[in-house]
Design a protein around this motif. Structure first.
Motif, short mmCIF file in Angstrom:
data_model
loop_
_atom_site.label_atom_id
_atom_site.label_comp_id
_atom_site.label_asym_id
_atom_site.label_seq_id
_atom_site.Cartn_x
_atom_site.Cartn_y
_atom_site.Cartn_z
N LEU A 7 -67.76 -33.97 32.02
CA LEU A 7 -66.98 -35.09 31.49
C LEU A 7 -66.99 -35.04 29.96
CD1 LEU A 7 -65.81 -38.14 31.89
CD2 LEU A 7 -68.14 -38.76 31.24
N ILE A 8 -65.82 -35.15 29.36
CA ILE A 8 -65.72 -35.26 27.90
C ILE A 8 -64.83 -36.45 27.59
CG2 ILE A 8 -65.05 -34.16 25.74
CD1 ILE A 8 -65.33 -31.47 27.12
N GLU A 9 -65.41 -37.46 26.94
CA GLU A 9 -64.64 -38.65 26.55
C GLU A 9 -64.84 -38.89 25.06
OE1 GLU A 9 -65.46 -42.11 28.85
OE2 GLU A 9 -64.79 -41.22 30.74
N THR A 10 -63.75 -39.00 24.34
CA THR A 10 -63.79 -39.30 22.91
C THR A 10 -62.97 -40.56 22.66
OG1 THR A 10 -64.00 -36.97 22.29
CG2 THR A 10 -63.22 -38.47 20.59
N PHE A 11 -63.56 -41.49 21.91
CA PHE A 11 -62.86 -42.74 21.61
C PHE A 11 -63.30 -43.25 20.24
CE2 PHE A 11 -66.39 -43.23 24.53
CZ PHE A 11 -67.24 -44.12 23.88
N PRO A 12 -62.38 -43.87 19.50
CA PRO A 12 -62.72 -44.35 18.16
C PRO A 12 -63.54 -45.64 18.21
CG PRO A 12 -60.43 -44.86 18.67
CD PRO A 12 -60.96 -44.05 19.81
N VAL A 13 -64.54 -45.73 17.32
CA VAL A 13 -65.39 -46.92 17.25
C VAL A 13 -65.47 -47.40 15.81
CG1 VAL A 13 -66.76 -46.25 19.26
CG2 VAL A 13 -67.50 -45.54 16.99
N GLY A 14 -65.66 -48.70 15.65
CA GLY A 14 -65.89 -49.29 14.34
C GLY A 14 -64.65 -49.42 13.49
N PRO A 15 -64.79 -50.06 12.33
CA PRO A 15 -63.64 -50.32 11.45
C PRO A 15 -63.00 -49.06 10.89
CG PRO A 15 -65.71 -50.92 10.37
CD PRO A 15 -66.04 -50.66 11.80
N LEU A 16 -63.76 -47.97 10.76
CA LEU A 16 -63.20 -46.71 10.26
C LEU A 16 -62.76 -45.78 11.38
CD1 LEU A 16 -65.44 -45.87 7.17
CD2 LEU A 16 -63.31 -47.17 7.29
N GLN A 17 -62.84 -46.28 12.63
CA GLN A 17 -62.35 -45.53 13.79
C GLN A 17 -62.94 -44.13 13.87
OE1 GLN A 17 -59.55 -47.11 16.20
NE2 GLN A 17 -61.32 -48.29 15.49
N CYS A 18 -64.26 -44.07 13.77
CA CYS A 18 -64.96 -42.79 13.96
C CYS A 18 -64.84 -42.36 15.41
CB CYS A 18 -66.43 -42.97 13.58
SG CYS A 18 -67.53 -41.68 14.20
N ASN A 19 -64.56 -41.09 15.63
CA ASN A 19 -64.48 -40.56 16.99
C ASN A 19 -65.88 -40.34 17.55
OD1 ASN A 19 -61.67 -40.47 17.23
ND2 ASN A 19 -61.53 -38.44 16.31
N CYS A 20 -66.25 -41.16 18.52
CA CYS A 20 -67.51 -41.00 19.24
C CYS A 20 -67.22 -40.21 20.52
CB CYS A 20 -68.10 -42.36 19.57
SG CYS A 20 -69.56 -42.30 20.64
N THR A 21 -68.08 -39.27 20.85
CA THR A 21 -67.85 -38.42 22.02
C THR A 21 -69.03 -38.48 22.98
OG1 THR A 21 -66.45 -36.88 20.77
CG2 THR A 21 -67.43 -36.06 22.82
#
Length: 218
Positions: A7-21
């Motif tokens: 499984l590989i899931e990447t989604f933006p988090v936080g006000p600067l929309q950092c890509n968390c994976t």
């Protein structure tokens, strides 16, 4: 890009929309999380829903939008935090980093281990090689998952070193414009062109696309 049990899931988090994976292996029930900058409840809930035990928390560099939630995630899961030791000065500047963004200072702690160049991290069936790529920060790293039966074309988690059509900024503490170009040319542009690239912000790309179209690399 990956086998059905990976499984590989990447989604933006936080006000600067950092890509968390999140990378998980449903066969072994283990996972790693890369750059949990914020929204830790969301990340933890997703891991729980997938039935995955967190093995490692990997940080590409110590800017607040990438590392801000790491300690909270560690406390929830017990997973160790890995960060290149050259970014420890930035870790000590977290209050200043928070002031730049006008946000509350997250609690941080020294990493459990340093992400050294050439080190093997990740999952047993999906290991990654650490590539030390200074320039955006002195401790910036990329994580290279080589082509395998689990991932046909290979995957590069690029942090803020390489973006689709751009490169990381170098005007913050620890940044060096000549150094980042050298890191990209010597460590990243030598990879197979079909290698998928997940940057620290924005859309995915490939090494081949950046060779042809990235205006900073011509």
């Amino acid at each position: 890009m990956a086998a059905s049990n990976i499984l590989i899931e990447t989604f933006p988090v936080g006000p600067l929309q950092c890509n968390c994976t999140i990378l998980g292996d449903s066969t072994t029930g283990e996972a790693i999380v890369i750059d949990p900058g914020e929204e830790i409840t969301r990340i933890y809930t997703r891991l729980a829903k997938l039935g995955l035990k967190l093995k490692q928390i990997l940080i590409t560099h110590a800017h607040i939008d990438h590392i801000g939630g790491a300690l909270k995630l560690k406390r929830l899961t017990g997973a160790p935090i890995l960060l290149n030791e050259n970014d420890l000065p930035l870790l000590q500047m977290m209050e200043m980093q928070a002031a730049w963004l006008g946000v509350e200072t997250p609690e941080t702690a020294s990493p459990d281990a340093s992400l050294q160049d050439g080190m093997r991290v990740g999952l047993e069936r999906l290991p990654a090689q650490v590539l030390h790529t200074p320039g955006h920060t002195q401790g910036s790293v990329c994580l290279l998952f080589a082509p395998s039966s689990q991932m046909k074309d290979g995957l590069l988690i690029a942090g803020d070193t390489l973006f689709a059509g751009s490169i990381g900024r170098t005007d913050l503490p620890g940044g060096n414009s000549r150094q980042i170009i050298h890191s990209i040319h010597t460590k990243l542009m030598v990879l197979p062109e079909e290698t998928h690239v997940l940057p620290g912000h924005g859309p995915a790309t490939t090494i081949g696309e950046e060779k042809q179209r990235n205006p900073f690399l011509v």
